[in-house]
Design a protein around this motif. Structure first.
Motif: not given
Length: 92
Positions: A11-31
């Protein structure tokens, strides 16, 4: 005894596939981290459990029908070390 690793709470991570990469947003750090395979698969098979690199390699092999080359656990361990430095996985 082998080192145990635990992924950050899902629940602290949001993953979003983007072509061959994946973006992982870390809520606790905002990174937002940009990761490639096998990182998303590692995070998925870890779930909320504390596991060793060998356990994770076994789960990946079962789920993705990987050949057991003997290097899988070493590759997973290298990724876990990187994920620890990013704060996406913790040693327990």
């Amino acid at each position: 005894m082998s080192q145990l690793y635990r992924a950050a709470a899902s629940e602290g991570l949001i993953q979003h596939p983007l072509d061959s990469m994946t973006l992982v947003y870390q809520k606790s750090s905002g990174i937002t981290h940009i990761v490639a395979d096998p990182v998303p698969a590692i995070l998925t098979v870890m779930g909320e459990q504390a596991l060793t690199a060998v356990d994770i390699a076994g789960r990946l092999s079962d789920r993705y029908d990987l050949e057991d080359s003997g290097d899988t656990a070493e590759i997973v361990l290298a990724r876990l070390v990187e994920l620890c430095s990013l704060g996406l996985v913790d040693k327990v």
